[in-house]
Design an enzyme around this catalytic site. Structure first.
Site, PDB file in Angstrom:
ATOM      1  CE  LYS A   1      -2.418   3.502   1.652  1.00 28.83           C
ATOM      2  NZ  LYS A   1      -1.874   4.720   2.290  1.00 28.83           N
TER       3      LYS A   1
ATOM      4  CG  ASP B   1      -6.999   3.801   1.960  1.00 29.29           C
ATOM      5  OD1 ASP B   1      -7.690   3.501   0.979  1.00 29.29           O
ATOM      6  OD2 ASP B   1      -7.216   4.809   2.636  1.00 29.29           O
TER       7      ASP B   1
END
Length: 286
Positions: free
Chosen positions: A215, A234
């Site tokens: 991420k 996320d």
DNA sequence: GGCCAGGCGCGTA
DNA sequence: TACGCGCATGGC
């Protein structure tokens, strides 16, 4: 003529939306506009009817650094046209008119997102601000404005103790930031050359740094290197995809990853920022 | 006071 | 490959 201010005509560019959308963490709103730091320059930006006005602390002969940071030459209409034509995407675009992606300096972007895990955006801003104040070089600012600091160098943070970093409210992220800075200072990765490599290779290099998973790597690839197909997953975007695209039977993460990679096209990262902001603001987490 | 925040690393199955 | 958990800290 060399001046400490300039005007940049640009259409469909919402400065406030863009600077406060959680991609960069150093912009502060005041009555005079948005004050921030780009590299080693203090800058103040103001939205005007026909574009953006910029002010610096010293005369500038060439404003290319600012044009690049703001991505003033990006073809937003073309980017929006590349998005999938479906209700969630249409709603997101309608709710976020003028939202843009910036082009940030890689180290600052990387370090900021190492600080970001399980933190709200206001807290990331606070942590980054403390790091700059504590470890960054003091910058020249116009008389009467708040003091400003450059983002700390790799070497400066590599030399900081974990206790010093924890004093900047990093918590369990302190050893991550320290470890990443030390690996970079040792030359394990050359951030300046990642842009030349394919997305997958650049991502593989970034995730070798402590505190950097897929991420955070994707945030850096998107916000600093301009890999527009990078799609950071996320908690907000997971919620957005599940609720907007699969309301009846929300898939889990692996399936959502495959969906995001195939559904959103060459500017998927741009689309992601629209969905992210739409979810956080217009829908208020519903 | 409990829940959650622009996650990651590590152990386990 | 895919979970589950612990990790600091603060806003709401």
């Amino acid at each position: 003529m060399t001046q400490p201010h300039a005007a940049f005509p640009v259409k469909n560019y919402d400065l406030a939306l863009t600077l406060a959308s959680g991609q960069a963490f150093r912009w502060r709103r005041s009555a005079e506009g948005w004050a921030g730091v780009i590299g080693s320059r203090w800058v103040r930006l103001r939205q005007e009817p026909d574009g953006i006005r910029a002010e610096t602390s010293a005369p500038e002969a060439d404003w290319q650094w600012l044009r690049h940071y703001l991505q003033l030459d990006a073809d937003l209409d073309g980017i929006l046209a590349s998005f999938p034509d479906d209700p969630p995407m249409r709603d997101s675009v309608a709710a976020c008119r003028g939202l843009r992606l910036l082009r940030q300096e890689p180290w600052e972007c990387l370090a900021s997102f190492i600080c970001s895990s399980t933190k709200q955006i206001v807290q990331i801003q606070q942590i980054v601000g403390l790091l700059c104040r504590r470890f960054g070089e003091t910058l020249a600012v116009p008389l009467g404005t708040e003091p400003a600091w450059a983002f700390p160098t790799v070497e400066r943070l590599a030399g900081a103790s974990e206790a010093e970093l924890r004093a900047c409210k990093l918590g369990f992220r302190a050893p991550y930031l320290s470890g990443a800075a030390r690996k970079l200072a040792a030359g394990d990765i050359d951030l300046a050359r990642l842009a030349e490599r394919p997305l997958e290779e650049a991502r593989a290099a970034l995730v070798t740094l402590p505190g950097v998973g897929v991420k955070i790597a994707d945030c850096v690839l998107l916000f600093a290197y301009g890999f527009h197909e990078a799609f950071p997953m996320d908690v907000w975007i997971i919620k957005a995809l599940q609720q907007l695209y699969f309301p009846k039977r929300p898939p889990k993460l692996p399936r959502l990853r495959r969906f995001s990679q195939t559904h959103f096209g060459p500017y998927g990262g741009y689309a992601q920022q629209y969905l992210f902001h739409y979810m956080r603001t217009a829908r208020k987490g519903r």
